[in-house]
Design an enzyme around this catalytic site. Structure first.
Site, PDB file in Angstrom:
ATOM      1  N   GLY A 214      18.182   9.032  45.277  1.00 15.76           N
ATOM      2  CA  GLY A 214      18.501   8.902  46.698  1.00 15.76           C
ATOM      3  C   GLY A 214      19.767   9.672  47.046  1.00 15.76           C
ATOM      4  N   ASP A 244       9.115  13.724  48.799  1.00 18.14           N
ATOM      5  CA  ASP A 244       8.041  14.723  48.849  1.00 18.14           C
ATOM      6  C   ASP A 244       8.601  16.126  49.074  1.00 18.14           C
ATOM      7  OD1 ASP A 244       6.138  12.770  48.416  1.00 18.14           O
ATOM      8  OD2 ASP A 244       5.854  12.387  50.550  1.00 18.14           O
TER       9      ASP A 244
HETATM   10  P1  ADP Z   1      12.000   8.777  47.040  1.00 22.59           P
HETATM   11  O1  ADP Z   1      11.948   9.119  48.511  1.00 22.59           O
HETATM   12  O2  ADP Z   1      10.822   9.255  46.274  1.00 22.59           O
HETATM   13  O3  ADP Z   1      12.392   7.350  46.747  1.00 22.59           O
HETATM   14  P2  ADP Z   1      14.768   9.510  46.623  1.00 22.59           P
HETATM   15  O4  ADP Z   1      15.145   8.489  47.650  1.00 22.59           O
HETATM   16  O5  ADP Z   1      15.375   9.382  45.276  1.00 22.59           O
HETATM   17  O6  ADP Z   1      13.195   9.661  46.459  1.00 22.59           O
HETATM   18  O7  ADP Z   1      15.167  10.923  47.263  1.00 22.59           O
HETATM   19  C1  ADP Z   1      14.730  12.136  46.700  1.00 22.59           C
HETATM   20  C2  ADP Z   1      15.820  13.167  46.865  1.00 22.59           C
HETATM   21  O8  ADP Z   1      16.123  13.319  48.265  1.00 22.59           O
HETATM   22  C3  ADP Z   1      17.141  12.790  46.213  1.00 22.59           C
HETATM   23  O9  ADP Z   1      17.164  13.179  44.853  1.00 22.59           O
HETATM   24  C4  ADP Z   1      18.139  13.583  47.064  1.00 22.59           C
HETATM   25  O10 ADP Z   1      18.199  14.929  46.637  1.00 22.59           O
HETATM   26  C5  ADP Z   1      17.504  13.548  48.448  1.00 22.59           C
HETATM   27  N1  ADP Z   1      18.063  12.434  49.232  1.00 22.59           N
HETATM   28  C6  ADP Z   1      17.532  11.198  49.395  1.00 22.59           C
HETATM   29  N2  ADP Z   1      18.341  10.402  50.120  1.00 22.59           N
HETATM   30  C7  ADP Z   1      19.421  11.170  50.434  1.00 22.59           C
HETATM   31  C8  ADP Z   1      20.634  10.944  51.163  1.00 22.59           C
HETATM   32  N3  ADP Z   1      20.911   9.758  51.706  1.00 22.59           N
HETATM   33  N4  ADP Z   1      21.512  11.965  51.277  1.00 22.59           N
HETATM   34  C9  ADP Z   1      21.247  13.167  50.731  1.00 22.59           C
HETATM   35  N5  ADP Z   1      20.139  13.436  50.022  1.00 22.59           N
HETATM   36  C10 ADP Z   1      19.242  12.464  49.866  1.00 22.59           C
END
Ligand code: ADP
Length: 295
Positions: A214, A244
């Site tokens: 995230g 995605d």
């Molecule tokens: P999913 O949506 O599959 O749960 P994540 O929440 O881990 O995946 O997000 C995937 C990628 O998106 C992260 O590794 C990061 O690069 C980016 N991302 C997600 N949330 C944030 C945020 N709050 N700020 C910046 N980048 C983000």
């Protein structure tokens, strides 16, 4: 050529002040309808990177199916690869809260209509050097059949095991690049610090592992060891589709552009950081021009 074998859904999103509790009804503003499904999302992002993509998914013979077909055609993903099945077109109900977090419920009846033999036959049209990208919405049997067929023909495999299904861990030995978030990693026993969790998933059979965290970025693990790539601090509006966007850009960067893994993860994170600053699923994805500036 990349084959994305996955799902396509009609997404209905509503923004809530706070999550409704059991028994509670909350009043919201107008719902937003968007194209969705991890398969469609990742195929669209891959296409916007300039990589050649074929997207195969099952949709119903209903108005929602027609709507998805029209949206995909407008994105350059042809109707000919959409399988019309008896089940109703899959849908996702998405709640987004004030912090931009989401809670999603999805149907998978149409996606689960793809039989293992059908999945293997799609992959059999690929050759060495091509890529297969799958998510967790098809049945375990169909997913296994596709990855097994890919292994036989030298097709490189990318797996985003989301949503998690029991038995997916058995497929990791057939996967070159495994990409998942922390919750999914924990479901597969990848506990502890992210670097350790990623290494544990490699020991479970995956070639290279990228664990997304995230707003904290992502951890990668390959033969050279584990490394952390932080996310860009950005104002978050809606995180739907961030994973995605990350997947599509990462797969293109590694398999199509041949970038080193750390640079590929950084580009994927920068693309996902654009998505989280906008509302919606597909409508929040970065454009081809924006992605080109990151790769
Ligand atoms: P999913 O949506 O599959 O749960 P994540 O929440 O881990 O995946 O997000 C995937 C990628 O998106 C992260 O590794 C990061 O690069 C980016 N991302 C997600 N949330 C944030 C945020 N709050 N700020 C910046 N980048 C983000």
């Amino acid at each position: 050529m990349f084959l994305v074998l996955g799902n396509a859904t009609v997404d209905e999103s509503m923004t809530v002040e706070a999550w409704p509790s059991p028994g509670q009804t909350v009043v919201v503003g107008p719902p937003r309808r968007d194209l969705g499904g991890k398969g469609a999302n990742q195929a669209l992002v891959l296409g916007r990177t300039g990589a050649p993509v074929r997207f195969v998914a099952a949709i119903g013979r209903d108005a929602e199916g027609d709507w998805i077909a029209a949206r995909l055609a407008a994105e350059g993903l042809p109707e000919s690869d959409l399988l019309r099945v008896e089940a109703a077109t899959d849908r996702s109900m998405i709640f987004v809260n004030g912090a931009g977090e989401n809670a999603i419920a999805s149907t998978t009846a149409a996606a689960c209509s793809i039989e293992p033999a059908m999945a293997a036959a799609c992959v059999a049209r690929l050759g060495p050097g091509d890529g297969l990208l799958m998510q967790g919405n098809l049945t375990l049997a169909a997913t296994r059949a596709a990855f097994a067929a890919a292994r036989q023909t030298g097709v490189r495999t990318v797996f985003n095991p989301s949503p998690v299904q029991p038995g997916f861990a058995d497929l990791f030995a057939l996967v070159d690049l495994l990409v998942l978030n922390e919750g999914e990693a924990a479901a597969f026993g990848g506990a502890g610090a992210p670097e350790e969790a990623a290494q544990a998933l490699r020991r479970a059979g995956a070639g290279t592992v990228v664990l997304t965290l995230g707003g904290r970025g992502a951890v990668l693990a390959d033969d050279a060891g584990a490394d952390h790539v932080p996310a860009r601090p950005v104002p978050v509006v809606d995180t739907t589709g961030a994973g995605d966007t990350f997947m599509g850009v990462l797969a293109a960067a590694v398999l199509h552009r041949g970038l080193p893994l750390r640079a590929a993860v950084a580009a994927a994170g920068a693309a996902a950081a654009l998505t989280v600053q906008r509302q919606g699923t597909v409508s929040a994805f970065p454009s081809g021009e924006e992605i080109a500036g990151l790769l």
